[in-house]
Structure formats: C-alpha cells, structure tokens
Enzyme design. Structure first.
Site, short mmCIF file in Angstrom:
data_model
loop_
_atom_site.label_atom_id
_atom_site.label_comp_id
_atom_site.label_asym_id
_atom_site.label_seq_id
_atom_site.Cartn_x
_atom_site.Cartn_y
_atom_site.Cartn_z
N HIS A 240 -9.52 -1.59 -32.40
CA HIS A 240 -10.65 -2.12 -31.54
C HIS A 240 -10.15 -2.19 -29.91
O HIS A 240 -10.82 -1.76 -29.03
CB HIS A 240 -10.99 -3.37 -31.86
CG HIS A 240 -11.52 -3.40 -33.27
ND1 HIS A 240 -12.84 -2.79 -33.64
CD2 HIS A 240 -11.06 -4.03 -34.52
CE1 HIS A 240 -12.93 -2.93 -35.05
NE2 HIS A 240 -11.73 -3.83 -35.54
O1 RIB Z 1 -14.17 -7.53 -33.77
C1 RIB Z 1 -13.02 -6.96 -33.44
C2 RIB Z 1 -12.40 -7.73 -32.50
O2 RIB Z 1 -12.23 -9.09 -32.97
C3 RIB Z 1 -11.10 -7.46 -31.86
O3 RIB Z 1 -10.74 -7.72 -30.34
C4 RIB Z 1 -10.14 -8.14 -32.92
O4 RIB Z 1 -8.78 -8.35 -32.17
C5 RIB Z 1 -10.78 -9.32 -32.92
O5 RIB Z 1 -10.36 -10.40 -31.67
#
Ligand code: RIB
Ligand code: CA
Length: 313
Positions: A240
């Site tokens: 992500h």
């Molecule tokens: O939903 C994914 C996000 O939430 C990413 O930034 C992960 O590190 C968590 O913080």
C-alpha cells in the site's frame, strides 16, 4: 543535489510503511526533508521509535524525525497488531538511533518546512491523517504551501478494516475529511490501486532469500503477514504505502481520474467510507480536487522497491 524532489513523509510504521520510507530514503530523486510519526498500525510510541530507527537503518540519521498524534481527533484509537505486531514491525528489531530527538511536534515542523520550500514540498501520508488535520487547522495557509498531498488511504470501492472503509481513513475519519475538504491538490492512493500492488509468493521469496540486514529485516517484519497467509482465508502482502512514493519517482506507473472525495464521519456502519463522484453525477460536490488512482504497473512498482531496498546492505 539540485533537481531532487522535496518530500515530507507522515507515517505509522508499520510494515509497508517501513518499505516505503526506506525506498524514499534511498531514492536519489527524492529529498526527504522530514518524517513525522502518527499512531495507526501501532501506538505512536512505537511508530515514532520505528521511524527514527528506519532512518538510522538507511544510514540517513540526518533526516529529522518528529513525534505526532497519539490518538485520533475524536475516535478511540484502533491499531493493527494482527498484521504489524504490537511494535509495528512484527518480529523485526532495528538498531536504536542515537540521533537527537527533535523538539518540534509533527504539525509545527511540517509547517516550518513547507514555508521553507515555498510551494515545492510534496506531502506523502502513509497513516491516519491526524497530524495533517492538526497542521491544517493550526495553519490554514498550509494547503496552499504544498505542491501536493499524496495520500495512501481510502477506497472508492470496498474496504479492508470494514466492508466499506480503509484502515487509515477509518482510524480517523474526521481528520481525513478535514484533509480531503481543504487540500488543494490531492492524490488518493486508495485500495482501488494499492490492492493491485501485491507481492506474489515467488516475488516475496525472491526478496526474502539470501543474507544481509535488509533481507533479514524484510523476513522478520513480514512474519505476522506470513502467518496470516497460512490461514485458510489466505492473505496478500499489499505494498500500500510504497505506491505514493513510487508515484513521486515515476508518475507514469499509475493511472487515475479526477473526483471529489469526502470521508463519512457520522455513519455507524459506514464510518470511514470515502465517498467519491468518480462514477456518479458530478454535481455531487464542488469541483474535483483529488486524483483517485485506479491502476498501477505492478511489475514496475516491484522493480522500483527491490532496486531501492537493494541499496541497503
Ligand atoms: O489500509 C492500508 C494502510 O493502513 C497502510 O498505510 C497500512 O500501513 C496501514 O497503515
Ligand atoms: Ca501505513
């Protein structure tokens, strides 16, 4: 070096945050001017410690790291120990940084740097948006001082912490709404694109094999995720947070469309939902201020991350 892109990273390291922060710190195109910690994947005491120790791990002790919010603006804090462990980096242990502790808090330091960069600063956010909301509320001129805000968060469709909410927005929907409402140029890297930035098992083992402190950190920081992958539902390793950093390195890796985005703050079932007019009547709200990312060249993003992490021996 001239021509480098000035960047500020607000983050809740966090496993995927760690890879994103390390990529940014090793990317010669990016000039990381500051890192601020926020609660999210783990309590802020851990995310702050991890951010400091990641800068040290990347031999970048000169990059200042700032403490930030320990709780959301209004909601009760929810962390993600199942994926990131209590400490935020699963089974990994990083050498302690001996860099001096900054005295400024995240939102004050961000504002100071944004003024110094005179409109060129790119703000990358990898966790809940609490620090940024506080900065925008304390310094109303800050949105105009940023080149853009590159947010990992939200989802035009679906969710990961609830069926309709992504974790970062869910943890602090009020902060997210403040940022989406007042941001001038926003780039949203929501689940629509970040769940296409997955590591295959073969790619995972290609990175995890071998010796060296980077591969050891990679293996140990993904231990919780590996255990989840073994359960019957299966679990993917999504990169992500690498997405907004990779975008700054090479925007052509992504495709997105302009939209207006709001975060639901009052819903009981829908709290944290990001509502966009991507596919609906464009009269939903004022003019679109957000580029919602929808596609990524996955293989090129993996190559970017592995190329950057290889620089850490
Ligand atoms: O939903 C994914 C996000 O939430 C990413 O930034 C992960 O590190 C968590 O913080
Ligand atoms: Ca994160």
């Amino acid at each position: 070096m001239s021509g480098r892109i000035p960047v500020w990273i607000d983050t809740d390291p966090g496993v995927d945050d760690s890879f994103a922060v390390l990529c940014a710190l090793k990317d010669d195109q990016l000039d990381v001017r500051g890192i601020s910690a926020v609660m999210g994947n783990a309590e802020q005491k851990y995310t702050y410690k991890n951010a400091r120790n990641l800068a040290h791990f990347a031999n970048r002790d000169e990059v200042p790291v700032y403490a930030g919010s320990e709780v959301p603006l209004f909601k009760k804090l929810r962390t993600a120990p199942l994926i990131h462990g209590e400490t935020g980096i699963s089974d990994a242990v990083l050498e302690e940084s001996s860099a001096p502790h900054a005295t400024l808090l995240a939102w004050d330091a961000l504002y100071k740097e944004a003024k110094a960069q005179n409109g060129a600063l790119r703000l990358v956010t990898l966790g809940p948006l609490t620090n940024i909301a506080k900065a925008f509320m304390k310094y109303p001129e800050l949105p105009d001082l940023l080149e853009g805000i590159y947010i990992m968060g939200g989802a035009a469709e679906g969710g990961n912490i609830t069926p309709c909410a992504e974790f970062n927005v869910y943890v602090d929907p009020h902060a997210a709404e403040t940022v989406f409402r007042t941001g001038k140029k926003v780039y949203m890297f929501g689940l629509d694109v970040t769940q296409k930035a997955y590591l295959t098992d073969a790619e995972y083992h290609g990175i995890a094999k071998g010796e060296g402190r980077m591969t050891e950190f990679f293996r140990k920081s993904t231990a919780h995720i590996l255990r989840l992958k073994e359960n019957p539902q299966g679990f993917e390793l999504y990169l992500h947070d690498v997405c907004p950093v990779a975008y700054l390195h090479e925007p052509s890796l992504f495709y997105g469309e302009m939209a207006k985005v709001h975060a639901e703050t009052e819903g009981t079932i829908t709290s944290g939902k990001t509502v966009t007019d991507l596919w609906s009547d464009k009269s939903f709200a004022e003019e679109a201020n957000t580029k919602v990312m929808l596609e990524v060249n996955r293989e090129a993003l993996i190559r970017y991350m592995t190329d950057m992490l290889k620089k850490i021996q």
